[in-house]
Write a protein that holds these residues in place. Structure first.
Motif, PDB file in Angstrom:
ATOM      1  N   LEU A 141       0.993  -1.128   0.221  1.00 34.76           N
ATOM      2  CA  LEU A 141       0.141   0.101   0.068  1.00 34.76           C
ATOM      3  C   LEU A 141       0.968   1.136   0.247  1.00 34.76           C
ATOM      4  N   PHE A 142       0.230   2.214  -0.031  1.00 35.30           N
ATOM      5  CA  PHE A 142       1.362   3.734  -0.838  1.00 35.30           C
ATOM      6  C   PHE A 142       0.201   4.833  -0.784  1.00 35.30           C
ATOM      7  N   ILE A 143       0.692   5.995  -0.822  1.00 26.11           N
ATOM      8  CA  ILE A 143      -0.101   6.888  -0.230  1.00 26.11           C
ATOM      9  C   ILE A 143       0.897   8.028  -0.864  1.00 26.11           C
ATOM     10  N   ASP A 144       0.633   9.125  -1.277  1.00 29.72           N
ATOM     11  CA  ASP A 144       1.682  10.031  -1.337  1.00 29.72           C
ATOM     12  C   ASP A 144       0.951  10.865  -1.687  1.00 29.72           C
ATOM     13  N   ALA A 145       1.405  12.249  -1.236  1.00 28.26           N
ATOM     14  CA  ALA A 145      -0.316  13.372  -1.320  1.00 28.26           C
ATOM     15  C   ALA A 145       0.529  14.895  -1.069  1.00 28.26           C
ATOM     16  N   VAL A 146       0.071  15.834  -1.751  1.00 34.77           N
ATOM     17  CA  VAL A 146       1.095  17.314  -1.043  1.00 34.77           C
ATOM     18  C   VAL A 146       0.415  18.116  -0.125  1.00 34.77           C
ATOM     19  N   PRO A 147       1.590  17.902   1.356  1.00 36.29           N
ATOM     20  CA  PRO A 147       0.446  18.339   2.324  1.00 36.29           C
ATOM     21  C   PRO A 147       0.534  19.412   2.743  1.00 36.29           C
ATOM     22  N   ASP A 148       0.685  20.724   1.455  1.00 36.71           N
ATOM     23  CA  ASP A 148       0.902  21.809   1.496  1.00 36.71           C
ATOM     24  C   ASP A 148      -0.206  22.532   3.101  1.00 36.71           C
ATOM     25  N   GLY A 149      -2.034  22.041   3.266  1.00 37.40           N
ATOM     26  CA  GLY A 149      -2.569  22.432   3.785  1.00 37.40           C
ATOM     27  C   GLY A 149      -1.876  21.861   5.132  1.00 37.40           C
ATOM     28  N   LEU A 150      -1.411  21.381   5.572  1.00 35.17           N
ATOM     29  CA  LEU A 150      -0.444  20.395   6.691  1.00 35.17           C
ATOM     30  C   LEU A 150       0.980  21.763   7.580  1.00 35.17           C
ATOM     31  N   LYS A 151       0.520  21.349   8.850  1.00 34.46           N
ATOM     32  CA  LYS A 151       2.067  22.061   9.139  1.00 34.46           C
ATOM     33  C   LYS A 151       2.753  21.270   9.749  1.00 34.46           C
ATOM     34  N   GLN A 152       4.165  21.464   9.625  1.00 31.89           N
ATOM     35  CA  GLN A 152       5.171  20.429   9.205  1.00 31.89           C
ATOM     36  C   GLN A 152       5.004  19.266  10.133  1.00 31.89           C
ATOM     37  N   GLU A 153       5.287  19.814  11.281  1.00 29.30           N
ATOM     38  CA  GLU A 153       4.972  18.466  12.780  1.00 29.30           C
ATOM     39  C   GLU A 153       3.712  17.858  12.883  1.00 29.30           C
ATOM     40  N   GLU A 154       2.592  18.858  11.406  1.00 30.90           N
ATOM     41  CA  GLU A 154       1.146  17.546  11.349  1.00 30.90           C
ATOM     42  C   GLU A 154       1.395  16.509  10.254  1.00 30.90           C
ATOM     43  N   ARG A 155       2.356  16.887   9.102  1.00 33.92           N
ATOM     44  CA  ARG A 155       2.688  15.777   8.135  1.00 33.92           C
ATOM     45  C   ARG A 155       2.210  14.275   8.406  1.00 33.92           C
ATOM     46  N   ARG A 156       3.087  13.982   9.073  1.00 34.62           N
ATOM     47  CA  ARG A 156       3.630  12.840   9.885  1.00 34.62           C
ATOM     48  C   ARG A 156       2.517  12.020  10.189  1.00 34.62           C
ATOM     49  N   PRO A 157       2.065  12.241  11.608  1.00 34.18           N
ATOM     50  CA  PRO A 157       1.218  12.097  11.714  1.00 34.18           C
ATOM     51  C   PRO A 157      -0.430  11.703  10.843  1.00 34.18           C
ATOM     52  N   ALA A 158      -0.588  12.518  10.217  1.00 34.40           N
ATOM     53  CA  ALA A 158      -1.983  12.773   9.407  1.00 34.40           C
ATOM     54  C   ALA A 158      -1.391  11.936   8.524  1.00 34.40           C
ATOM     55  N   PHE A 159      -0.280  11.246   7.959  1.00 34.17           N
ATOM     56  CA  PHE A 159       0.210  10.366   7.151  1.00 34.17           C
ATOM     57  C   PHE A 159      -0.049   8.897   8.186  1.00 34.17           C
ATOM     58  N   ALA A 160       0.487   8.675   9.169  1.00 35.52           N
ATOM     59  CA  ALA A 160       0.077   7.723   9.759  1.00 35.52           C
ATOM     60  C   ALA A 160      -1.232   7.544  10.073  1.00 35.52           C
ATOM     61  N   ALA A 161      -1.931   8.679  10.252  1.00 36.97           N
ATOM     62  CA  ALA A 161      -3.653   7.938  10.583  1.00 36.97           C
ATOM     63  C   ALA A 161      -4.242   7.559   8.455  1.00 36.97           C
ATOM     64  N   LEU A 162      -4.153   8.078   7.844  1.00 38.09           N
ATOM     65  CA  LEU A 162      -4.332   7.555   6.589  1.00 38.09           C
ATOM     66  C   LEU A 162      -4.557   6.141   6.238  1.00 38.09           C
ATOM     67  N   MET A 163      -2.792   5.963   6.328  1.00 39.04           N
ATOM     68  CA  MET A 163      -2.547   4.126   5.846  1.00 39.04           C
ATOM     69  C   MET A 163      -2.896   3.636   6.685  1.00 39.04           C
ATOM     70  N   LYS A 164      -3.325   3.932   8.107  1.00 36.29           N
ATOM     71  CA  LYS A 164      -3.946   2.731   9.185  1.00 36.29           C
ATOM     72  C   LYS A 164      -5.479   2.471   8.343  1.00 36.29           C
ATOM     73  N   LYS A 165      -6.422   3.956   8.123  1.00 33.99           N
ATOM     74  CA  LYS A 165      -7.175   3.011   7.717  1.00 33.99           C
ATOM     75  C   LYS A 165      -7.380   2.825   6.566  1.00 33.99           C
ATOM     76  N   PHE A 166      -6.225   2.790   5.331  1.00 33.39           N
ATOM     77  CA  PHE A 166      -6.302   2.206   3.855  1.00 33.39           C
ATOM     78  C   PHE A 166      -5.560   0.784   4.524  1.00 33.39           C
ATOM     79  N   MET A 167      -5.556   0.479   4.755  1.00 32.77           N
ATOM     80  CA  MET A 167      -4.594  -0.635   5.540  1.00 32.77           C
ATOM     81  C   MET A 167      -6.089  -1.705   6.320  1.00 32.77           C
ATOM     82  N   GLU A 168      -6.752  -1.190   6.922  1.00 29.00           N
ATOM     83  CA  GLU A 168      -7.768  -1.323   7.660  1.00 29.00           C
ATOM     84  C   GLU A 168      -8.584  -1.938   6.288  1.00 29.00           C
ATOM     85  N   SER A 169      -8.913  -1.219   5.570  1.00 32.44           N
ATOM     86  CA  SER A 169     -10.061  -1.434   4.650  1.00 32.44           C
ATOM     87  C   SER A 169      -9.146  -1.965   3.982  1.00 32.44           C
ATOM     88  N   ALA A 170      -7.855  -1.987   3.411  1.00 33.86           N
ATOM     89  CA  ALA A 170      -7.395  -2.780   2.588  1.00 33.86           C
ATOM     90  C   ALA A 170      -7.536  -4.364   2.439  1.00 33.86           C
TER      91      ALA A 170
END
Length: 178
Positions: A141-170
């Protein structure tokens, strides 16, 4: 016997998903109520959409991968510019994973819930081992996005949450009994 190697080549996705602005202010684009294989909501994806007028979502309806259908891709563009890519690929179990220099240059972390994973400021990738009656397989599974709507410190937690949901659904949609 040599083990086949998997190189997760993310250069294309990372190179394509570079945010840019022409200085014109637009509104945040409206997304469909369910996006990318029915996994993500508009609220979850809003920080990655930037501003613009026209949203184009190109996605399979689901992640029901099997021996005949081994890959599903979702791309979201805003005003013709790539904003998010999510892919799921089914492959034979046990292949070695090599993430590649394009991922490693981002100094990625490992996701706390997946040993074979990478997490960086503009995306995430994971290999999920699966058991199924027709034979074991791995989901990449792979997610890549433009995170310019997030502060630097919010980016990795946001991608971790997206991937967790993606992984569970997959896992659910592919019958992965890992």
């Amino acid at each position: 016997m040599r083990t086949p190697r998997l190189v997760v080549a993310l250069a294309l996705g990372t190179a394509l998903l570079t945010g840019c602005s022409d200085g014109k202010q637009s509104a945040v684009p409206e997304l469909p109520s369910s996006t990318c294989f029915g996994v993500f909501t508009p609220a979850e994806l809003a920080p990655f959409m930037g501003t613009g007028d026209e949203v184009r979502v190109d996605s399979s309806a689901d992640l029901s991968l099997n021996v005949s259908r081994t890959k599903a891709i979702c791309t979201i563009d805003v005003d013709g510019k790539p904003r998010l890519t999510a892919t799921a690929q089914r492959r034979p179990a046990g292949q070695e994973v090599t993430w590649g220099s394009e991922v490693e240059k981002h100094r990625p972390d490992v996701l706390p819930y997946a040993d074979q994973s990478r997490l960086w400021d503009s995306g995430s990738a994971v290999v999920v081992p699966c058991k199924a009656p027709e034979g074991d397989f791995d989901l990449v599974l792979f997610i890549d996005a433009v995170p310019d709507g997030l502060k630097q410190e919010e980016r990795r937690p946001a991608f971790a949450a997206l991937m967790k949901k993606f992984m569970e659904s997959a896992r659910q949609q592919t019958g992965c009994g890992a």
